[in-house]
Design an enzyme around this catalytic site. Structure first.
Site, PDB file in Angstrom:
ATOM      1  N   MET A 210       0.878  -1.125  -0.036  1.00 40.90           N
ATOM      2  CA  MET A 210      -0.004   0.104  -0.013  1.00 40.90           C
ATOM      3  C   MET A 210       1.119   1.310  -0.056  1.00 40.90           C
ATOM      4  O   MET A 210       0.395   2.201   0.138  1.00 40.90           O
ATOM      5  CB  MET A 210      -1.004  -0.116   1.175  1.00 40.90           C
ATOM      6  CG  MET A 210      -1.843  -1.312   1.167  1.00 40.90           C
ATOM      7  SD  MET A 210      -3.502  -0.976   2.135  1.00 40.90           S
ATOM      8  CE  MET A 210      -2.790  -0.704   3.762  1.00 40.90           C
TER       9      MET A 210
ATOM     10  N   HIS B 250       9.308   1.772   3.395  1.00 39.08           N
ATOM     11  CA  HIS B 250      10.019   1.780   4.406  1.00 39.08           C
ATOM     12  C   HIS B 250      10.956   0.394   4.543  1.00 39.08           C
ATOM     13  O   HIS B 250      11.056  -0.347   3.398  1.00 39.08           O
ATOM     14  CB  HIS B 250       9.586   2.071   6.090  1.00 39.08           C
ATOM     15  CG  HIS B 250       8.575   0.610   6.206  1.00 39.08           C
ATOM     16  ND1 HIS B 250       8.792  -0.602   6.058  1.00 39.08           N
ATOM     17  CD2 HIS B 250       7.144   0.912   6.155  1.00 39.08           C
ATOM     18  CE1 HIS B 250       7.619  -1.315   6.334  1.00 39.08           C
ATOM     19  NE2 HIS B 250       6.821  -0.399   6.692  1.00 39.08           N
TER      20      HIS B 250
ATOM     21  N   HIS C 277       9.240  -2.914   3.347  1.00 39.59           N
ATOM     22  CA  HIS C 277       9.066  -3.143   1.872  1.00 39.59           C
ATOM     23  C   HIS C 277      10.301  -3.361   1.357  1.00 39.59           C
ATOM     24  O   HIS C 277      10.429  -4.055   0.290  1.00 39.59           O
ATOM     25  CB  HIS C 277       8.363  -1.882   1.353  1.00 39.59           C
ATOM     26  CG  HIS C 277       6.966  -1.611   2.208  1.00 39.59           C
ATOM     27  ND1 HIS C 277       6.892  -0.433   2.945  1.00 39.59           N
ATOM     28  CD2 HIS C 277       5.854  -2.120   2.067  1.00 39.59           C
ATOM     29  CE1 HIS C 277       5.723  -0.541   3.479  1.00 39.59           C
ATOM     30  NE2 HIS C 277       5.004  -1.435   2.652  1.00 39.59           N
TER      31      HIS C 277
ATOM     32  N   LYS D 107       5.457  -9.474   9.466  1.00 32.28           N
ATOM     33  CA  LYS D 107       4.837  -8.463  10.224  1.00 32.28           C
ATOM     34  C   LYS D 107       3.144  -8.610  10.113  1.00 32.28           C
ATOM     35  O   LYS D 107       2.608  -8.539  11.037  1.00 32.28           O
ATOM     36  CB  LYS D 107       5.160  -6.920   9.606  1.00 32.28           C
ATOM     37  CG  LYS D 107       4.426  -5.929  10.140  1.00 32.28           C
ATOM     38  CD  LYS D 107       4.432  -5.455  11.152  1.00 32.28           C
ATOM     39  CE  LYS D 107       3.962  -4.334  11.620  1.00 32.28           C
ATOM     40  NZ  LYS D 107       2.988  -3.381  11.061  1.00 32.28           N
TER      41      LYS D 107
ATOM     42  N   SER E  83       4.202   1.699   7.968  1.00 32.56           N
ATOM     43  CA  SER E  83       3.966   3.092   7.372  1.00 32.56           C
ATOM     44  C   SER E  83       3.164   4.140   8.497  1.00 32.56           C
ATOM     45  O   SER E  83       3.095   5.225   8.043  1.00 32.56           O
ATOM     46  CB  SER E  83       3.107   2.795   6.263  1.00 32.56           C
ATOM     47  OG  SER E  83       3.696   1.781   5.470  1.00 32.56           O
TER      48      SER E  83
HETATM   49  P1  AMP Z   1       1.636  -2.603   3.443  1.00 32.20           P
HETATM   50  O1  AMP Z   1       2.227  -1.705   2.523  1.00 32.20           O
HETATM   51  O2  AMP Z   1       1.747  -2.031   4.812  1.00 32.20           O
HETATM   52  O3  AMP Z   1       0.336  -3.294   3.177  1.00 32.20           O
HETATM   53  O4  AMP Z   1       2.611  -3.965   3.436  1.00 32.20           O
HETATM   54  C1  AMP Z   1       3.157  -4.454   2.178  1.00 32.20           C
HETATM   55  C2  AMP Z   1       3.902  -5.955   2.522  1.00 32.20           C
HETATM   56  O5  AMP Z   1       5.017  -5.355   3.326  1.00 32.20           O
HETATM   57  C3  AMP Z   1       3.119  -6.723   3.641  1.00 32.20           C
HETATM   58  O6  AMP Z   1       3.209  -8.023   2.911  1.00 32.20           O
HETATM   59  C4  AMP Z   1       3.628  -6.545   4.849  1.00 32.20           C
HETATM   60  O7  AMP Z   1       3.534  -7.787   5.702  1.00 32.20           O
HETATM   61  C5  AMP Z   1       4.932  -6.241   4.587  1.00 32.20           C
HETATM   62  N1  AMP Z   1       5.586  -5.362   5.595  1.00 32.20           N
HETATM   63  C6  AMP Z   1       5.126  -4.364   6.171  1.00 32.20           C
HETATM   64  N2  AMP Z   1       5.755  -3.857   7.132  1.00 32.20           N
HETATM   65  C7  AMP Z   1       6.988  -4.773   7.336  1.00 32.20           C
HETATM   66  C8  AMP Z   1       8.119  -5.090   8.120  1.00 32.20           C
HETATM   67  N3  AMP Z   1       8.290  -3.982   9.059  1.00 32.20           N
HETATM   68  N4  AMP Z   1       8.785  -5.992   7.877  1.00 32.20           N
HETATM   69  C9  AMP Z   1       8.895  -7.034   7.052  1.00 32.20           C
HETATM   70  N5  AMP Z   1       7.350  -6.790   5.964  1.00 32.20           N
HETATM   71  C10 AMP Z   1       6.914  -5.834   6.387  1.00 32.20           C
END
Ligand code: AMP
Length: 289
Positions: free
Chosen positions: A30, A34, A37, A150, A187
């Protein structure tokens, strides 16, 4: 790196790569990238010929309109970071591209999608996640999709969906990336004040306390949970949920005889944070004569 905004172009690009015998990895996100990602992108980069990152703040998985509105959107910076990680294509569809007028389909993973996050954010949350992930898998047709530990429940739910619907993709999980002080990167962390950020450290401390108790031989799920709860209480952080569960079925564990997932969610200031840790019970060596 190519930025792609339409499904038609995404399909054509992926189809072309497949036709040339290239392997494809998909990293659904999304945005507001960081180091967590980046770790997913690097894992994808190291193991596949082509890496597609999708950047879509999926309205269907937000129950709360204010949370959706407050979600950070930083596409220009994200594109630069994805290019730096060696991503080949950044897929940035609009909401109308993903949910055209009349869109009426929803994929619910019953049970797994209804507990923990599902119980608190509502059943629409994982239905929103699954519907968008299924659509992305369908139009990119990657060999592998990468997800972060996560979001441990997301991993369990997506794995179940992929199995149930016989979607031909491998699911790879990348360990949680944390700041030096232990806070899991998210995020949402940018919205924490300095004081709230300090309080938020109670989350990794709580998980660490459960892991330490397990290492010391504690196998009772309730007592492992209590060890974590004590850390949260000491910091004045109230858990929305805190559970010791089976990592695949998410069923609560009374006794931890094998790998278990400690998962929690808590509001710290204006931000809802989640975190989790896989813990292993100590194996008591059996003396051999
Ligand atoms: P999001 O953009 O928050 O939907 O996350 C995109 C992907 O990144 C998802 O598969 C999350 O599980 C992964 N993700 C988010 N934060 C972390 C983190 N701190 N460590 C590892 N993977 C992460």
């Amino acid at each position: 790196m190519r930025t792609i905004r339409s499904i038609r172009e995404m399909r054509a690009w992926a189809g072309g790569a497949r036709g040339r015998g290239r392997t494809i990895a998909l990293v659904p996100t999304m945005g507001a990238f960081h180091a967590g990602h980046h770790a997913l992108m690097r894992a994808a980069r190291e193991s596949h010929d082509e890496v597609v990152v999708s950047l879509f703040v999926n309205p269907a998985q937000f129950e709360d309109a204010a949370d959706l509105a407050a979600y950070p959107r930083t596409e220009a910076r994200d594109a630069a970071e994805a290019a730096e990680q060696g991503v080949d294509a950044l897929f940035v569809p609009t909401a109308v591209e993903m949910y055209p007028a009349g869109f009426a389909t929803s994929i619910a993973v019953r049970g797994l999608g209804d507990v923990l996050e599902g119980a608190h954010r509502g059943p629409a949350h994982f239905a929103g996640v699954c519907t968008v992930v299924a659509k992305l898998l369908n139009l990119v047709e990657p060999d592998t999709a990468f997800f972060g530990q996560k979001d441990a429940q997301q991993v369990a739910v997506v794995r179940r969906m992929v199995r149930d619907l016989a979607i031909p993709v491998a699911i790879e999980v990348v360990p949680t990336v944390r700041d030096a002080d232990g806070l899991a990167l998210s995020s949402r962390n940018v919205r924490l004040s300095a004081a709230d950020r300090t309080r938020a450290l109670a989350l990794p401390r709580a998980l660490g306390a459960a892991a330490a108790a397990a290492r010391e031989g504690e196998r009772d799920g309730t007592r492992l949970r209590a060890a974590a709860a004590a850390e949260l209480a000491a910091a004045g952080v109230e858990a929305e949920y805190l559970a010791v569960v089976d990592p695949d079925t998410l069923a609560p564990l009374g006794a931890v005889e094998r790998r278990a997932l400690v998962a929690l969610a808590a509001h710290v200031g204006p931000v809802r944070l989640i975190d989790n840790l896989l813990i292993e019970p100590v194996r008591i060596p059996v003396a051999t004569p």
